[in-house]
Design a protein around this motif. Structure first.
Motif, PDB file in Angstrom:
ATOM      1  N   ARG A  43       1.429  -2.269  -8.297  1.00  0.00           N
ATOM      2  CA  ARG A  43       0.859  -2.655  -7.008  1.00  0.00           C
ATOM      3  C   ARG A  43       0.174  -1.463  -6.354  1.00  0.00           C
ATOM      4  O   ARG A  43       0.648  -0.340  -6.426  1.00  0.00           O
ATOM      5  N   PRO A  46       2.893  -1.082  -1.189  1.00  0.00           N
ATOM      6  CA  PRO A  46       4.317  -1.404  -1.373  1.00  0.00           C
ATOM      7  C   PRO A  46       4.561  -2.901  -1.545  1.00  0.00           C
ATOM      8  O   PRO A  46       3.769  -3.732  -1.107  1.00  0.00           O
ATOM      9  N   GLY A  47       5.663  -3.237  -2.180  1.00  0.00           N
ATOM     10  CA  GLY A  47       5.986  -4.630  -2.464  1.00  0.00           C
ATOM     11  C   GLY A  47       6.191  -5.494  -1.239  1.00  0.00           C
ATOM     12  O   GLY A  47       6.019  -6.706  -1.295  1.00  0.00           O
ATOM     13  N   ASP A  48       6.533  -4.890  -0.090  1.00  0.00           N
ATOM     14  CA  ASP A  48       6.722  -5.689   1.116  1.00  0.00           C
ATOM     15  C   ASP A  48       5.414  -5.936   1.862  1.00  0.00           C
ATOM     16  O   ASP A  48       5.391  -6.660   2.850  1.00  0.00           O
ATOM     17  N   ALA A  49       4.311  -5.355   1.402  1.00  0.00           N
ATOM     18  CA  ALA A  49       2.999  -5.585   2.029  1.00  0.00           C
ATOM     19  C   ALA A  49       2.505  -6.985   1.661  1.00  0.00           C
ATOM     20  O   ALA A  49       2.902  -7.539   0.640  1.00  0.00           O
ATOM     21  N   PRO A  50       1.633  -7.574   2.485  1.00  0.00           N
ATOM     22  CA  PRO A  50       1.089  -8.894   2.137  1.00  0.00           C
ATOM     23  C   PRO A  50       0.301  -8.831   0.828  1.00  0.00           C
ATOM     24  O   PRO A  50      -0.202  -7.777   0.443  1.00  0.00           O
ATOM     25  N   ARG A  54      -1.725  -5.653  -1.386  1.00  0.00           N
ATOM     26  CA  ARG A  54      -1.244  -5.112  -2.662  1.00  0.00           C
ATOM     27  C   ARG A  54      -2.346  -5.057  -3.709  1.00  0.00           C
ATOM     28  O   ARG A  54      -2.259  -4.292  -4.650  1.00  0.00           O
TER      29      ARG A  54
END
Length: 151
Positions: A43, A46-50, A54
C-alpha cells in the motif's frame, strides 16, 4: 533400487513436527497456490487510510490518462496525447522513487520502469512529431521514408 513414490495427493510439502510445511520434493508444484506480490506492491498509504488514498500513485496516472483522452476527444489532440505520455513517464518515476506504489506495481521494479518509461517516451516523441506543424523534426526519418517508398 527402492521404488519411487508416485503418490501425489500429499503435494510437495508435508508438515514438520512444529506444524510448518517442509518441502519433500525439488519439483515445482503442479498447481500454484498463491503468487508473490511485486516488489513495491504494498500500500502507498497506511492500511487505515481510505481506499483511494492507499492507491494514489495509480489514481494519479489513471486520472491523467483519462484527462488526456478527454482532451484528445475534444480535439486538443497534441496536448491530450502529450498528457498521456507524461502520465506514463510520471508512473515510471513514481515506480523508481517510491518504496510502495500499490497497484501501480505490476511486475518487477525494473520491468515496470522500463515499460512505463518506453511507452511514455514513445508517445511524447510521436506527439511532438505529429503533423501539421511538428514541434520536433528528425531529418533522417524523412530521408528513410523517401528511400523506402521510391523505386
Amino acid at each position: 533400487m527402492p521404488a519411487e513414490n508416485t503418490h501425489h495427493s500429499a503435494g510437495p510439502t508435508a508438515p514438520e513436527a512444529g506444524g510448518s510445511p517442509k518441502r519433500t520434493t525439488r519439483r515445482f508444484p503442479r498447481i500454484t497456490r498463491d503468487t508473490a506480490r511485486p516488489e513495491g506492491g504494498g500500500r502507498a498509504a497506511p492500511g487505515d487510510a481510505p481506499a483511494p488514498a492507499r492507491q494514489w500513485p495509480l489514481l494519479v496516472v489513471l486520472g491523467s490518462v483519462a484527462l488526456g483522452l478527454l482532451l484528445t476527444a475534444l480535439d486538443v489532440f497534441r496536448w491530450g496525447t502529450l498528457l498521456i505520455g507524461a502520465a506514463l513517464l510520471a508512473g515510471a518515476v513514481m515506480r523508481w522513487i517510491l518504496p510502495s506504489v500499490g497497484m501501480l506495481a505490476v511486475r518487477s521494479r525494473f520491468t515496470d520502469i522500463a515499460t512505463y518509461g518506453i511507452l511514455g517516451l514513445t508517445i511524447v516523441l510521436l506527439t511532438m512529431m505529429a503533423q501539421p506543424r511538428p514541434w520536433l523534426v528528425i531529418p533522417f526519418l524523412k530521408d528513410t521514408l523517401h528511400f523506402t517508398l521510391t523505386k
